[in-house]
Design a protein around this motif. Structure first.
Motif, PDB file in Angstrom:
ATOM      1  N   ALA A 307       0.822  -1.213   0.000  1.00 16.23           N
ATOM      2  CA  ALA A 307       0.000   0.000   0.000  1.00 16.23           C
ATOM      3  C   ALA A 307       0.859   1.268   0.000  1.00 16.23           C
ATOM      4  O   ALA A 307       0.458   2.290  -0.559  1.00 16.23           O
ATOM      5  CB  ALA A 307      -0.939  -0.014   1.207  1.00 16.23           C
ATOM      6  N   PRO A 323      -1.114   3.992   4.606  1.00 17.83           N
ATOM      7  CA  PRO A 323      -0.757   2.584   4.378  1.00 17.83           C
ATOM      8  C   PRO A 323      -0.560   1.830   5.690  1.00 17.83           C
ATOM      9  O   PRO A 323      -0.128   2.407   6.686  1.00 17.83           O
ATOM     10  CB  PRO A 323       0.564   2.655   3.619  1.00 17.83           C
ATOM     11  CG  PRO A 323       0.856   4.083   3.371  1.00 17.83           C
ATOM     12  CD  PRO A 323      -0.032   4.904   4.241  1.00 17.83           C
ATOM     13  N   SER A 324      -0.833   0.550   5.659  1.00 15.96           N
ATOM     14  CA  SER A 324      -0.823  -0.265   6.885  1.00 15.96           C
ATOM     15  C   SER A 324       0.508  -0.217   7.619  1.00 15.96           C
ATOM     16  O   SER A 324       0.554  -0.238   8.847  1.00 15.96           O
ATOM     17  CB  SER A 324      -1.182  -1.715   6.562  1.00 15.96           C
ATOM     18  OG  SER A 324      -0.390  -2.214   5.499  1.00 15.96           O
ATOM     19  N   PHE A 337      -4.591  -0.705   4.040  1.00 12.20           N
ATOM     20  CA  PHE A 337      -4.545   0.737   4.309  1.00 12.20           C
ATOM     21  C   PHE A 337      -5.813   1.200   4.989  1.00 12.20           C
ATOM     22  O   PHE A 337      -6.835   0.508   4.985  1.00 12.20           O
ATOM     23  CB  PHE A 337      -4.253   1.547   3.040  1.00 12.20           C
ATOM     24  CG  PHE A 337      -5.219   1.367   1.905  1.00 12.20           C
ATOM     25  CD1 PHE A 337      -6.328   2.196   1.754  1.00 12.20           C
ATOM     26  CD2 PHE A 337      -5.009   0.361   0.947  1.00 12.20           C
ATOM     27  CE1 PHE A 337      -7.198   2.046   0.686  1.00 12.20           C
ATOM     28  CE2 PHE A 337      -5.883   0.201  -0.117  1.00 12.20           C
ATOM     29  CZ  PHE A 337      -6.986   1.037  -0.259  1.00 12.20           C
TER      30      PHE A 337
END
Lengths: 383, 383
Positions: A307, A323-324, A337
């Protein structure tokens, strides 16, 4: 730029008029005392208001079990200063709010990340961690966990408290998103289910339109609040009185609850706009978790996709998200995300998701074709 | 109770009306943005105002050399978090503000107390400490040092900076009382004389009538401000925006300076009322140091007398002050006390000093007769 990145509130429903009226009222009534030094534990009328509010929500606390802070970030910081020392082990959700692990990123403190499942914090993992190490604290966000939006079912809440009691480990409950339950009643906070006095409850007014005032609170046992208050005094003497008085005035007059009801309605509407757009534009490979409240949805992409790399391209198309990997302090996952929808107008939600959906479809095709290319990473400021 | 104990401002000259007008103006103009999250380094218009104000006072700083905090207490705390680690040696005045040593009362930090002479911090002592140990920081309050009210002459200020440069040790300058110079011009702050960029300048609006708003600032080199800002973000994200905006409005409109001019006049008057009463009622054995500004005078009793013991008796007669031993973190002296006159009405100054003078005459007689009796000690909350 259309930003789904930070967990900010909506500009469309700002309580500005209410704040103006409340500010004028408190300055007329309280006069100069709001400009003088105040108590480290907080402005007494606000403490009384919070006590009433918490009672209403099933949490009976005494006044000396409450401490007013500059919002949940300071609450986390005071908890670290007062209750955690080098050598200690702390268990929290992973992914989690970056401000939490910023606070605990201190030499000698071991932060252990429990995965977040569809039912919130993984309690089998927590149980194993408690068996294996002497854990000093557990952090949990049972309602609309940030960033995943997951909530813990009642049975899990009870099990977490049983674990805490068995191992005599305090649980810090971050309930900052709890008030934003759109559909029906909120689940009982851990604090309301807590018979052992082990829960340290954190909340603030930052997610309901008053983040700039920097006012939050902690409810915990008298012994813990005493230590936290001493730390608060060392940290900055006390929380600003004008903000505390304004919030008390808004609360006592019922304006705060009225504002929150409107806000929940607005956010529920925005979530449905977002949901409609996601279903229309996102590729079926993107799995969306829809929460019943809070400020964000969590999107999972197929494994192998990144992501943060997609964000670089999204930014070129004037769309931002979180993003994660920003939220993992260990074992980062890259293929997810967070989309915060509360600060974006309906039109821009529709437009942003259309653009993002197009990009994701390209990326999914590219990933499937094994043509992934690495690009420079990108950073977005988060709350 | 007539309290000369805490360094609070006067209720007689509260800038309440100004604050009401300023608050209304900023809420109208800035709208909802004051209720949303802000920057960790501070509200940009306030930073620009402070930059102009410091320039006027001979201190040229860039915007990225400024950080807004919740007042000087938080500034001290951020300095500790960012610049001091276990094993470090820190030199500061002794006696000093209790909130300073509360912050540094941390395992592993060695706080070394320089005596305070009639010319402020004892620089021969500081020089010897720099020779003997690797010192990490020096704290100095050149203007109206708390609690003694002593100020450092220009030559001493220059010598302190030479020492700092020679040993490459940053000097934290607490200038919170500097603005309250009643007679003529203030002496140049260390920051204005600093060619090496080693001075970390702390100030706030807490001693000019706005302590409840919790707004202060730090000016230092860019590199130091970057580290302090990161610590500020971890501590509480940012300082409350409403208080920052109100102070900027008061400053930009010239109301702040006008208020400060009135305040200085009022406090100079109170100091003369206090002086007249002290001369009339205090025994000649009590040596009084009259400062040219600030909020307090320092009284020294003959050796062997204990101000904390006298406080117990003074409290019975409804008068409070701050005994010297509250301010010493090492080698306490017992035979002095601080009298803050700014929050007390003229009538109560006269009455309080009359009562205290009577008690001191008794105590001096008793001490001379060698009949001192020990009584329980007493604590008074301080700022």
């Amino acid at each position: 730029m259309i930003s789904f990145a930070a967990a900010h509130g909506s500009d469309e429903l700002t309580p500005l008029d209410l704040v103006r009226r409340a500010t004028d009222a408190v300055l007329r009534r309280e006069g100069g005392s709001l400009l003088q030094y105040g108590s480290s534990d907080g402005y007494p009328p606000l403490k009384r208001y919070l006590q009433g509010r918490m009672r209403r929500d099933g949490m009976a606390v005494e006044l000396d079990e409450l401490l007013i802070t500059n919002g949940c970030q300071q609450s986390l910081d005071l908890v670290r200063r007062s209750l955690v020392a080098p050598g200690d082990v702390v268990v929290c959700e992973n992914p989690t709010y970056t401000g939490l692990w910023n606070v605990f990123d201190t030499p000698g403190i071991r932060l252990v990340g429990a995965p977040v499942t569809s039912e919130g914090m993984d309690l089998d993992f927590v149980s194993a961690a408690l068996e294996q190490s002497k854990v000093k604290l557990i952090f949990a966000s049972p309602n609309f966990q940030n960033p995943t939006g997951r909530s813990m079912p009642l049975a899990s809440r009870k099990r977490l408290l049983e674990l805490a009691e068995k191992f005599q480990v305090p649980v810090v409950e971050d309930d900052i998103y709890g008030v934003l339950a759109y559909n029906g009643r909120e689940l009982a906070p851990l604090k309301a289910l807590d018979a052992s006095g082990l829960v340290i409850y954190l909340n603030s007014f930052s997610k309901v339109g008053f983040s700039g005032l920097r006012v939050g609170w902690i409810a915990a046992s008298r012994r813990v609040v005493e230590r936290l208050t001493a730390a608060k005094q060392r940290a900055d003497l006390h929380t600003n009185l004008l903000g505390q008085a304004v919030l008390e005035e808004l609360g006592r007059r019922g304006w705060l609850d009225k504002h929150i009801r409107k806000l929940k309605k607005l956010y529920a509407h925005k979530l449905s706009v977002l949901g409609g757009s996601l279903e229309r534009h996102f590729p079926p490979e993107a799995k969306v978790h829809y929460p019943d409240g809070g400020m964000a949805v969590w999107v999972e992409l197929p494994g192998g996709m990144d992501a943060a790399e997609i964000l670089v391209k999204a930014r070129d198309r004037h769309v931002l998200f979180a993003p994660s990997r920003y939220f993992y302090f260990q074992n980062p996952r890259h293929n997810a995300f967070r989309l915060c929808f509360t600060a974006v107008t309906d039109e821009r939600i529709v437009e942003g998701i259309r653009i993002l959906g197009e990009l994701l479809r390209e990326e999914v095709r590219r990933a499937a074709a094994g043509k992934r290319q690495r690009t420079a990473s990108s950073e977005v400021a988060l709350v």
